[in-house]
Design a protein around this motif. Structure first.
Motif, PDB file in Angstrom:
ATOM      1  N   ARG A 116       8.345   0.640  16.584  1.00  0.00           N
ATOM      2  CA  ARG A 116       8.927  -0.647  16.178  1.00  0.00           C
ATOM      3  C   ARG A 116      10.154  -0.970  17.035  1.00  0.00           C
ATOM      4  NH1 ARG A 116       9.826  -5.056  15.415  1.00  0.00           N
ATOM      5  NH2 ARG A 116      10.069  -6.202  13.463  1.00  0.00           N
ATOM      6  N   TRP A 145       0.759  -5.637  18.924  1.00  0.00           N
ATOM      7  CA  TRP A 145       0.949  -4.354  18.226  1.00  0.00           C
ATOM      8  C   TRP A 145      -0.300  -4.026  17.439  1.00  0.00           C
ATOM      9  CZ3 TRP A 145       0.833  -3.078  12.974  1.00  0.00           C
ATOM     10  CH2 TRP A 145       1.410  -1.847  12.612  1.00  0.00           C
ATOM     11  N   LEU A 155      11.682   1.288   9.476  1.00  0.00           N
ATOM     12  CA  LEU A 155      12.890   1.010  10.245  1.00  0.00           C
ATOM     13  C   LEU A 155      13.878   0.187   9.414  1.00  0.00           C
ATOM     14  CD1 LEU A 155      14.126   1.264  13.113  1.00  0.00           C
ATOM     15  CD2 LEU A 155      13.146  -0.980  13.600  1.00  0.00           C
ATOM     16  N   ARG A 201       9.025 -10.279   3.475  1.00  0.00           N
ATOM     17  CA  ARG A 201       8.068 -10.659   4.514  1.00  0.00           C
ATOM     18  C   ARG A 201       6.682 -10.172   4.110  1.00  0.00           C
ATOM     19  NH1 ARG A 201       5.506  -9.023   9.445  1.00  0.00           N
ATOM     20  NH2 ARG A 201       6.120 -10.247  11.257  1.00  0.00           N
ATOM     21  N   GLU A 216      -8.406  -8.046   3.106  1.00  0.00           N
ATOM     22  CA  GLU A 216      -7.918  -7.318   4.277  1.00  0.00           C
ATOM     23  C   GLU A 216      -9.049  -6.491   4.889  1.00  0.00           C
ATOM     24  OE1 GLU A 216      -4.468  -5.079   3.222  1.00  0.00           O
ATOM     25  OE2 GLU A 216      -3.373  -6.848   2.570  1.00  0.00           O
ATOM     26  N   TRP A 250      -4.865  -6.713  13.534  1.00  0.00           N
ATOM     27  CA  TRP A 250      -4.479  -7.212  12.219  1.00  0.00           C
ATOM     28  C   TRP A 250      -3.158  -7.982  12.263  1.00  0.00           C
ATOM     29  CZ3 TRP A 250      -0.247  -6.072   9.159  1.00  0.00           C
ATOM     30  CH2 TRP A 250      -0.321  -6.479   7.834  1.00  0.00           C
ATOM     31  N   ARG A 251      -2.178  -7.400  12.937  1.00  0.00           N
ATOM     32  CA  ARG A 251      -0.882  -8.056  12.895  1.00  0.00           C
ATOM     33  C   ARG A 251      -0.900  -9.396  13.627  1.00  0.00           C
ATOM     34  NH1 ARG A 251       4.854  -6.886  15.358  1.00  0.00           N
ATOM     35  NH2 ARG A 251       4.733  -4.750  14.607  1.00  0.00           N
ATOM     36  N   GLN A 269      -2.360 -11.979  11.461  1.00  0.00           N
ATOM     37  CA  GLN A 269      -1.410 -12.419  10.438  1.00  0.00           C
ATOM     38  C   GLN A 269      -0.308 -13.302  11.040  1.00  0.00           C
ATOM     39  OE1 GLN A 269       1.762  -9.795   8.390  1.00  0.00           O
ATOM     40  NE2 GLN A 269       0.049  -9.910   6.995  1.00  0.00           N
ATOM     41  N   ASP A 270       0.283 -12.825  12.122  1.00  0.00           N
ATOM     42  CA  ASP A 270       1.410 -13.552  12.711  1.00  0.00           C
ATOM     43  C   ASP A 270       0.987 -14.902  13.299  1.00  0.00           C
ATOM     44  OD1 ASP A 270       3.012 -11.501  11.984  1.00  0.00           O
ATOM     45  OD2 ASP A 270       3.361 -10.716  13.992  1.00  0.00           O
ATOM     46  N   ARG A 291      -3.315 -16.575   5.755  1.00  0.00           N
ATOM     47  CA  ARG A 291      -1.862 -16.632   6.025  1.00  0.00           C
ATOM     48  C   ARG A 291      -1.436 -18.048   6.390  1.00  0.00           C
ATOM     49  NH1 ARG A 291      -0.152 -12.396   3.360  1.00  0.00           N
ATOM     50  NH2 ARG A 291      -1.340 -10.566   3.982  1.00  0.00           N
ATOM     51  N   PRO A 293      -8.800  -1.757   5.603  1.00  0.00           N
ATOM     52  CA  PRO A 293      -9.295  -0.675   4.734  1.00  0.00           C
ATOM     53  C   PRO A 293     -10.805  -0.418   4.861  1.00  0.00           C
ATOM     54  CG  PRO A 293      -7.958  -2.249   3.473  1.00  0.00           C
ATOM     55  CD  PRO A 293      -8.237  -2.869   4.814  1.00  0.00           C
ATOM     56  N   PRO A 334       6.441   0.998   7.551  1.00  0.00           N
ATOM     57  CA  PRO A 334       5.951   1.500   8.844  1.00  0.00           C
ATOM     58  C   PRO A 334       4.521   1.076   9.153  1.00  0.00           C
ATOM     59  CG  PRO A 334       5.940   3.248   7.207  1.00  0.00           C
ATOM     60  CD  PRO A 334       6.657   2.084   6.592  1.00  0.00           C
ATOM     61  N   GLU A 378      11.701  -2.072   6.792  1.00  0.00           N
ATOM     62  CA  GLU A 378      10.381  -2.572   7.173  1.00  0.00           C
ATOM     63  C   GLU A 378       9.361  -1.461   6.987  1.00  0.00           C
ATOM     64  OE1 GLU A 378       9.586  -5.441  10.646  1.00  0.00           O
ATOM     65  OE2 GLU A 378       9.045  -3.469  11.401  1.00  0.00           O
ATOM     66  N   GLN A 420      -0.115   4.265  17.144  1.00  0.00           N
ATOM     67  CA  GLN A 420       0.395   2.893  17.205  1.00  0.00           C
ATOM     68  C   GLN A 420       0.700   2.531  18.647  1.00  0.00           C
ATOM     69  OE1 GLN A 420       3.681   1.948  14.640  1.00  0.00           O
ATOM     70  NE2 GLN A 420       2.516   2.388  12.773  1.00  0.00           N
ATOM     71  N   ASN A 446       4.503  -3.678   8.378  1.00  0.00           N
ATOM     72  CA  ASN A 446       5.700  -4.480   8.687  1.00  0.00           C
ATOM     73  C   ASN A 446       6.120  -5.425   7.580  1.00  0.00           C
ATOM     74  OD1 ASN A 446       3.893  -4.568  11.550  1.00  0.00           O
ATOM     75  ND2 ASN A 446       5.813  -3.465  11.555  1.00  0.00           N
ATOM     76  N   TRP A 448      -2.434  -0.542  15.203  1.00  0.00           N
ATOM     77  CA  TRP A 448      -2.444   0.858  14.804  1.00  0.00           C
ATOM     78  C   TRP A 448      -3.857   1.289  14.484  1.00  0.00           C
ATOM     79  CZ3 TRP A 448      -2.469  -2.587  10.787  1.00  0.00           C
ATOM     80  CH2 TRP A 448      -3.204  -2.232   9.651  1.00  0.00           C
ATOM     81  N   ASP A 456       9.674   6.273   6.410  1.00  0.00           N
ATOM     82  CA  ASP A 456       9.164   6.271   7.782  1.00  0.00           C
ATOM     83  C   ASP A 456       9.382   4.920   8.461  1.00  0.00           C
ATOM     84  OD1 ASP A 456       8.159   8.899   7.853  1.00  0.00           O
ATOM     85  OD2 ASP A 456       6.403   8.284   6.687  1.00  0.00           O
ATOM     86  N   ALA A 483       6.254   5.510  13.657  1.00  0.00           N
ATOM     87  CA  ALA A 483       6.280   4.060  13.451  1.00  0.00           C
ATOM     88  C   ALA A 483       7.654   3.462  13.769  1.00  0.00           C
ATOM     89  CB  ALA A 483       5.889   3.732  12.018  1.00  0.00           C
ATOM     90  N   GLU A 533       0.869  -1.161   0.000  1.00  0.00           N
ATOM     91  CA  GLU A 533       0.000   0.000   0.000  1.00  0.00           C
ATOM     92  C   GLU A 533       0.901   1.203   0.000  1.00  0.00           C
ATOM     93  OE1 GLU A 533      -3.565   0.540   2.424  1.00  0.00           O
ATOM     94  OE2 GLU A 533      -3.410  -1.580   2.926  1.00  0.00           O
TER      95      GLU A 533
END
Lengths: 106, 417
Positions: free
Chosen positions: B387, B328, A58, A82, B43, B302-303, B306-307, B17, B46, A67, A65, B339, A70, B330, A56, B383, A50
């Motif tokens: 992180r 985590w 890391l 990833r 997803e 969301w994360r 996925q994870d 996933r 959005p 922001p 990665e 975040q 990830n 956002w 922004d 961000a 996206e």
């Protein structure tokens, strides 16, 4: 400043070690990286997943990665590393000269 | 059981996933992904923003399109509901009468919006519960976007993330927006008061009205209009009523199958349920988190979806590793990015670091001065620090609060110790 297709993106010292900054040129935008070994690289600015700017994100080793989600790329090759990113990032040639970072974007 | 495949119930983020990861890890047998919706996996983030704001017919942001499903040899069964599990015979029964055998089963059933339960206001009044809108699926987002016309009066019940993201989008559509929150402030769960105050101010400057610390006495509806009566006697009329009052893990199938339930489908550290051949991951499950002394938590993010989807694929193939990712999430509202990593509730003191015009960071420290959580608000630049904070949380490093407060001390340096 431009010559023979090269344009100046920034000064070497504008980017900290193992970090990234944004560089805009016309309506295009790029991310310029400095690795922990003081090598410089350039890619397209936006993540291929996206439209979020990678400057922004890391920098960790050879990876940038996103922001937002990830997703990761190897910024030295553009390779997607990833999920959720699956499409590679375009990379651009860079050179260092006179303390400046030059990029060729065509 | 060599012809028995991997079966995944729930074709959202987690299910998709997991399916892809099973292939990446070398599973060559069948993979069946069973989803109730009419769409391929897409997803959800959005839905509260671009899907509501896009000018012309939006389409889902697919995680796996037909080509990718084919490429990974994932059989997607759309519009299918699983109704029971026969654990002894390793099979799942579908509403359409089909039986699907499994070698390992993954429940990735997600969560459903908590439904509004409100008394009618006055004995003569009517409240059509179907007039309340929720936001979870692409279909919900389409119903909602039809109602967000300029000048329409929109009332949102619940000052949490979904409610506020919808409020921001509704304002961008030109609606008149009021958010009703029973708690004393917005975002009571999950973010510190200082961040909630920044979000609150941003919404007010965009023209959102808030009714905070007040409950709802009743709702009536007629002719497309809803009238909400607050406990303090005030009434609000609106053209669209949206409830964002939390989510409930989808556990019915698991419970009916006799699997342990504890604030979601109860799984162990590698995401196995009380049946060793059945796994659960994502919003529907609660799991013991090694980073927090094995405390059982459930995440709606969301994360995590996925994870855990990625992690559980390994567990289904016999891996023993514990899922230990730092929580985590956002939220984007207007031009604000928020975040949070870690679990803020574990912290006992908070340290503020200002990033000037880029935003603000808050570090939540434990009594041992390790980092329990970090939250940030501002531009997209926060961000990077969140992180890094996530890595500091995972490292359990003992930190100096003064260093955390100083913007010139790089978190990367603290991480390297």
């Amino acid at each position: 400043m431009t010559y023979e297709g090269w344009i100046t993106a920034c000064e070497e010292e504008d980017i900290e070690e193992e970090d990234v900054i944004r560089f805009d040129y016309g309506d295009r935008t790029f991310a310029i990286y400095r690795s922990a070994k003081n090598e410089y690289f350039a890619t397209d600015g936006y993540c291929t997943h996206e439209k979020f700017h990678l400057a922004d994100g890391l920098v960790m080793g050879n990876h940038i990665e996103c922001p937002k989600h990830n997703g990761r790329f190897d910024y030295t090759t553009g390779e997607a590393k990833r999920a959720p990113v699956c499409q590679a990032l375009k990379t651009y040639p860079l050179k260092q000269e006179s303390g400046l970072i030059w990029i060729r974007i065509n | 059981m060599s012809n028995y495949g991997m079966v995944i119930i729930g074709a959202g983020e987690t299910g998709a996933r997991a399916a892809v990861e099973l292939r990446s890890l070398g599973w060559t047998g069948k993979i069946t992904l069973i989803g109730e919706e009419a769409h391929a996996p897409y997803e959800r983030p959005p839905l509260s923003k671009p899907t509501l704001l896009e000018e012309h017919n939006p389409s889902p942001a697919y995680i796996l399109d037909n080509k990718q499903l084919e490429e990974h040899r994932i059989e997607l069964m759309k519009g299918c509901k699983a109704v029971s599990i026969d654990k002894n015979n390793h099979s799942v029964q579908l509403e359409n009468g089909q039986n699907i055998n499994y070698e390992r089963l993954l429940l990735a059933t997600g969560a459903q919006p908590r439904r509004l339960s409100i008394p009618l206001s006055g004995s003569q009044s009517r409240f059509d519960t179907s007039s309340v809108l929720y936001l979870r699926s692409f279909g919900d987002a389409l119903s909602l976007r039809r109602r967000l016309e300029p000048g329409k009066r929109v009332v949102i019940i619940g000052g949490g993330f979904i409610g506020l993201e919808v409020a921001a989008s509704a304002r961008e559509c030109g609606c008149e927006v009021t958010v009703i929150e029973a708690g004393p402030r917005i975002l009571m769960r999950g973010v510190p008061e200082a961040i909630a105050a920044i979000v609150d101010a941003r919404h007010r400057s965009a023209g959102v009205q808030f009714k905070l610390g007040v409950g709802i006495a009743g709702i009536s509806s007629s002719g497309g209009e809803s009238i909400i009566t607050l406990i303090n006697g005030e009434t609000l009329a609106c053209d669209a009523l949206i409830a964002g009052i939390g989510a409930i893990p989808e556990t019915a199938l698991a419970a009916a199958s006799g699997l342990a339930i504890e604030n979601g489908i109860s799984v162990d550290e590698k995401l196995a349920t009380s049946d060793p051949n059945i796994f659960a991951a994502g919003d529907c499950c609660s799991f013991p988190h090694p980073l927090y002394g094995g405390m059982r938590i459930r995440l709606e993010a969301w994360r995590n979806a996925q994870d855990q989807g990625t992690h559980v694929a390994g567990s289904m193939l016999g891996a023993k590793e514990a899922y230990a990712a730092v929580p985590w999430f956002w939220s984007d509202q207007y031009d604000l990015t928020l975040q949070v990593s870690g679990l803020q509730g574990i912290g006992t003191t908070t340290v503020h670091r200002t990033l000037g015009s880029s935003g603000d960071l808050f570090f939540h420290l434990t009594d041992e001065r390790t980092l329990a959580a970090a939250s940030g608000i501002g531009g997209p630049g926060i961000a990077k620090d969140i992180r890094l904070a996530e890595m500091l949380i995972a490292s359990k490093a003992v930190l100096d609060p003064d260093a955390l407060a100083r913007p010139d001390v790089k978190l990367k340096v603290l991480l390297k110790g």
